[in-house]
Design a protein around this motif. Structure first.
Motif: not given
Lengths: 238, 238
Positions: A1-16, A48-50
């Motif tokens: 029912m929730t349409r949040s399944a259409d949203i995917r979560v990724a991660v990214s990293t800023v290394i300074l 980054g990636g999933w």
């Protein structure tokens, strides 16, 4: 029912890191990875990636960072979750982490990674003032990280995160100048730093082509990460 | 191929206000919503809901906050993205926003909401020192928000976020005391605040049962939100 399944979560990293060349002032630099797939194939992007179901976001960030760059910082601070509707051709929320690394730590980690036979591919370090065209909203993410870094500098010991354990006041001032993007008066800077009282004068001096310069060190361990009372799995890399 | 589709994204909101009773010191309070469904049916939870594909996280936070509580703050600051693997029976990443509201703003917004015929149901305000059993990891989220609040107090004008435009030094001290959870020496507090130099003395006084107390105001607009160079859709509520 929730349409949040259409949203995917990724991660990214800023290394300074603060990259010190043969001459000239040090410059802020970060690693980028050249994408091998669509969307934005061939463009540079943050490491980054999933996010996978079995790992926390910070673990996913540490894993994807290590896989792509060979870097393994001891902690990653959460920078921001980016979720604008149009930031990717498909709907992706990216939880972005960041860390400041000393250049010698970067080199040691990359050397160790190479020694294990897993040389990073498609990775290059870029000066933040000279970035290539980037995938997604990664320009905006880097701009936000630099803004946060400049804001931290005012009231914390963040610049020392880039320096070795002992450093000269000139090296500290150059780190501040690189972060703030402007020159600072050396005499004023020395007065302000000495009156702030969180540096310890050592009995050692940097010698070389110039006249000897006294070395200083922090009076406490640098605690950059904004951890608070979070559970370890929210903040600590494995 | 990516298994990130098994992860859903939710939003939650921590709304803090300083609730002033008839007597006694003011207390930090926040609204909670009683859950009507499993998991954690009947338990209290932070206002929130699912992120939908058509809206940014901050819009989802503002929408679900308004739907459940009738509150409509002009901005929400991103607090943290919580994503521990075990924080929910199913895998959910929650992007949490927060805002500080003045008690009179809270009352005005709830009154306006009621006048429109949409009285909030299943909502109650709780003192942060006296919370009921909560759903999910919402205790931990609130604890983190309070930790961030205490950290902000040290170097910013965050306590004024709870006060009307003009306030006495005793009211400001009580706000600090409520946030920090400890008593402050009135004379020391006055000295520190006056030497910090970011309050303006007005010519007006609070009169009442006590001797008249001078009213102060901030010398600049309060800018609580940590926005930086983000796009409006990342930060601003509609």
């Amino acid at each position: 029912m929730t349409r949040s399944a259409d949203i995917r979560v990724a991660v990214s990293t800023v290394i300074l890191t603060l990259r010190r060349g043969d001459d000239g002032p040090p410059v802020l630099a970060l690693p980028l990875v050249r994408r091998t797939r669509e969307p934005f194939a061939e463009r540079w992007a943050l490491p980054g990636g999933w996010l996978t179901p079995e790992e926390s976001p910070v673990d996913a960030a540490a894993r994807t960072l290590a896989e792509t760059t060979g870097l393994a910082p001891t902690y990653l601070e959460q920078l921001y979750a980016f979720g604008a509707v149009d930031r990717s051709p498909t709907r992706v929320v990216s939880i972005v982490y960041w860390a400041l690394l000393r250049q010698d730590d970067v080199e040691a980690q990359i050397t160790a990674h190479r020694a294990s036979g897993r040389a990073p591919e498609n990775v290059e370090w870029f000066d933040v003032d000279d970035l290539p065209a980037l995938a997604f909203d990664h320009h905006e993410i880097i701009e936000y990280a630099l803004w946060r870094l400049r804001n931290k500098v005012g009231y914390s010991r963040v610049a020392q995160g880039f320096l070795p354990a002992e450093f000269t006041l000139a090296e500290l001032r150059e780190a501040y100048e690189s972060i703030l993007g402007r020159a600072l008066d050396p005499a004023n800077f020395r007065r302000q730093v000495e009156s702030a009282g969180n540096l310890i004068r050592t009995d050692r001096f940097r010698t070389g082509s110039h006249r000897p310069a006294r070395l200083y060190r922090d009076d406490t361990d640098l605690e950059l990460a904004d951890r608070g009372p979070l559970r370890p799995e929210e903040t600590r890399t494995r």
